[in-house]
Design a protein around this motif. Structure first.
Motif, PDB file in Angstrom:
ATOM      1  N   THR A  27      57.717 106.348  57.319  1.00  0.00           N
ATOM      2  CA  THR A  27      58.309 105.647  56.972  1.00  0.00           C
ATOM      3  C   THR A  27      59.911 106.318  56.866  1.00  0.00           C
ATOM      4  O   THR A  27      60.176 107.415  57.480  1.00  0.00           O
ATOM      5  N   LEU A  76      63.070 102.669  52.572  1.00  0.00           N
ATOM      6  CA  LEU A  76      62.775 102.946  51.314  1.00  0.00           C
ATOM      7  C   LEU A  76      63.775 102.279  50.318  1.00  0.00           C
ATOM      8  O   LEU A  76      63.659 101.860  49.540  1.00  0.00           O
ATOM      9  N   CYS A 124      62.954 101.612  46.446  1.00  0.00           N
ATOM     10  CA  CYS A 124      62.007 102.719  46.082  1.00  0.00           C
ATOM     11  C   CYS A 124      63.022 103.831  45.244  1.00  0.00           C
ATOM     12  O   CYS A 124      62.155 104.577  44.733  1.00  0.00           O
ATOM     13  N   THR A 165      61.051 111.611  49.080  1.00  0.00           N
ATOM     14  CA  THR A 165      60.018 110.643  48.955  1.00  0.00           C
ATOM     15  C   THR A 165      59.641 110.520  50.345  1.00  0.00           C
ATOM     16  O   THR A 165      58.319 110.242  50.575  1.00  0.00           O
ATOM     17  N   ILE A 178      55.334 110.822  51.314  1.00  0.00           N
ATOM     18  CA  ILE A 178      54.650 109.736  51.821  1.00  0.00           C
ATOM     19  C   ILE A 178      53.842 110.290  53.329  1.00  0.00           C
ATOM     20  O   ILE A 178      52.476 110.028  53.334  1.00  0.00           O
ATOM     21  N   ILE A 229      51.964 107.073  43.089  1.00  0.00           N
ATOM     22  CA  ILE A 229      53.388 106.703  42.893  1.00  0.00           C
ATOM     23  C   ILE A 229      53.856 107.195  41.543  1.00  0.00           C
ATOM     24  O   ILE A 229      53.521 106.557  40.497  1.00  0.00           O
ATOM     25  N   ILE A 257      54.133 110.909  44.955  1.00  0.00           N
ATOM     26  CA  ILE A 257      54.990 110.084  45.921  1.00  0.00           C
ATOM     27  C   ILE A 257      55.899 109.759  44.939  1.00  0.00           C
ATOM     28  O   ILE A 257      56.022 108.511  44.379  1.00  0.00           O
ATOM     29  N   ALA A 275      58.951 107.547  43.466  1.00  0.00           N
ATOM     30  CA  ALA A 275      59.346 106.338  44.033  1.00  0.00           C
ATOM     31  C   ALA A 275      59.171 105.237  42.708  1.00  0.00           C
ATOM     32  O   ALA A 275      58.707 105.635  41.906  1.00  0.00           O
ATOM     33  N   SER A 322      58.800  98.064  46.844  1.00  0.00           N
ATOM     34  CA  SER A 322      58.710  99.395  46.862  1.00  0.00           C
ATOM     35  C   SER A 322      57.044  99.733  46.902  1.00  0.00           C
ATOM     36  O   SER A 322      56.761 100.459  47.790  1.00  0.00           O
ATOM     37  N   ILE A 332      54.984 101.370  50.422  1.00  0.00           N
ATOM     38  CA  ILE A 332      54.394 102.629  50.319  1.00  0.00           C
ATOM     39  C   ILE A 332      52.895 102.507  50.797  1.00  0.00           C
ATOM     40  O   ILE A 332      52.488 103.165  51.591  1.00  0.00           O
ATOM     41  N   CYS A 373      50.597 104.066  53.974  1.00  0.00           N
ATOM     42  CA  CYS A 373      49.341 104.730  53.593  1.00  0.00           C
ATOM     43  C   CYS A 373      47.950 104.125  54.088  1.00  0.00           C
ATOM     44  O   CYS A 373      47.091 104.690  54.734  1.00  0.00           O
TER      45      CYS A 373
END
Length: 290
Positions: A4, A9, A14, A46, A50, A186, A200, A202, A209, A213, A217
């Motif tokens: 990312t 983001l 985020c 972030t 990630i 998160i 993570i 965020a 958001s 993410i 992932c």
């Protein structure tokens, strides 16, 4: 290469945290600043987190293990269901069943009960039941499907937990911590990151958001699954080649001549015994008187 970037983001929102008065001091290292009474998350951190989480998830998927996704918030249910199903992983989007991890055998019994109901309905066992009894069984089946249908294929404890909003899912986090299962989460500014293995930082409330993410992932998980398939194919090819080389290396046995049967074998004449000559009469007779 990062999965990312800052702009992506930022566009997804985020960076928005909670109100300053609701913050958790343990999240101070991930907070960039405060504006209009709202904390702003440092998106540079972030991005790094990630990538770390995605690499770890990739290795877990590559080893053939399961990752359980957990999110019971209304705005994130559909996202979790879609993303987890796309990588063939179990997920929980309804109420977290207490003891799901620490009392896993009981949960498996409930899943087997759901399978038994399906089996008995198909073979006609329930055909003679009254409408009321059949309705009760149908409702029980629907309830089990709603709460446990998404983990029907989870035959053993998951190797990792991915949680959206670790504050709301704190029971799931505690169970995972008790069993030593790594937790990916998160984490917003109102949550405690100390019990999370892969944090993570965020916004865990905004749909965009969470989706951004999760997309990064799940992409890593997909890569891990593909690499696992390639490795298995290479192993099979190597095994087949080794077997072929072993067969070629074996010495060829000389063709044996067939043995002749007793009927085909020639009959040899028995050897004649030597004939002894009779002693001469002259030698046996005593000489005349001399």
């Amino acid at each position: 290469m990062a999965r990312t970037n800052f702009d992506q983001l930022l566009q997804a929102g985020c960076h928005f945290g909670h109100l300053k008065r609701k913050w958790n001091p343990a999240m101070a290292q991930y907070i960039y600043t405060e504006r209009n009474g709202i904390h702003i998350i440092d998106l540079h951190k972030t991005v790094v987190k990630i990538d770390e989480a995605a690499d770890a998830l990739k290795q877990i998927a590559k080893s053939g293990k399961k990752i359980l996704f957990v999110a019971t918030k209304k705005q994130t249910k559909e996202i979790i269901a879609d993303k987890a199903a796309s990588v063939n992983m179990p997920y929980v989007i309804e109420r977290w069943p207490g003891g799901m991890l620490t009392n896993f055998p009981t949960i498996r019994k409930a899943v087997k009960k759901m399978a038994n109901i399906d089996k008995l309905m198909q073979d006609g066992t329930y055909a003679n039941l009254s409408k009321r009894e059949l309705l009760q069984i149908t409702r029980q089946r629907a309830k089990l499907e709603k709460n446990l249908g998404s983990i029907a294929d989870l035959t053993r404890l998951p190797s990792a937990l991915f949680v959206v909003d670790v504050l709301k899912e704190q029971i799931a986090v505690r169970e995972a911590n008790r069993l030593g299962i790594p937790v990916f989460g998160i984490v917003d500014t109102n949550s405690d990151p100390n019990n999370i293995d892969f944090v993570i930082p965020a916004n865990d409330d905004a749909k965009d958001s969470v989706e951004t993410i999760l997309a990064a992932c799940c992409e890593a998980i997909t890569e891990g699954l593909e690499e696992r398939k390639v490795e298995k194919a290479d192993e099979k090819a190597a095994d087949a080649q080794a077997e072929a080389e072993a067969e070629e290396a074996k010495p060829k046995r000389a063709a044996r001549k067939p043995r002749k049967t007793a009927a085909e074998a020639p009959v040899e004449a028995p050897a004649e015994a030597p004939v002894e000559e009779a002693p001469k009469a002259e030698e046996e007779a005593a000489p005349a008187a001399e």
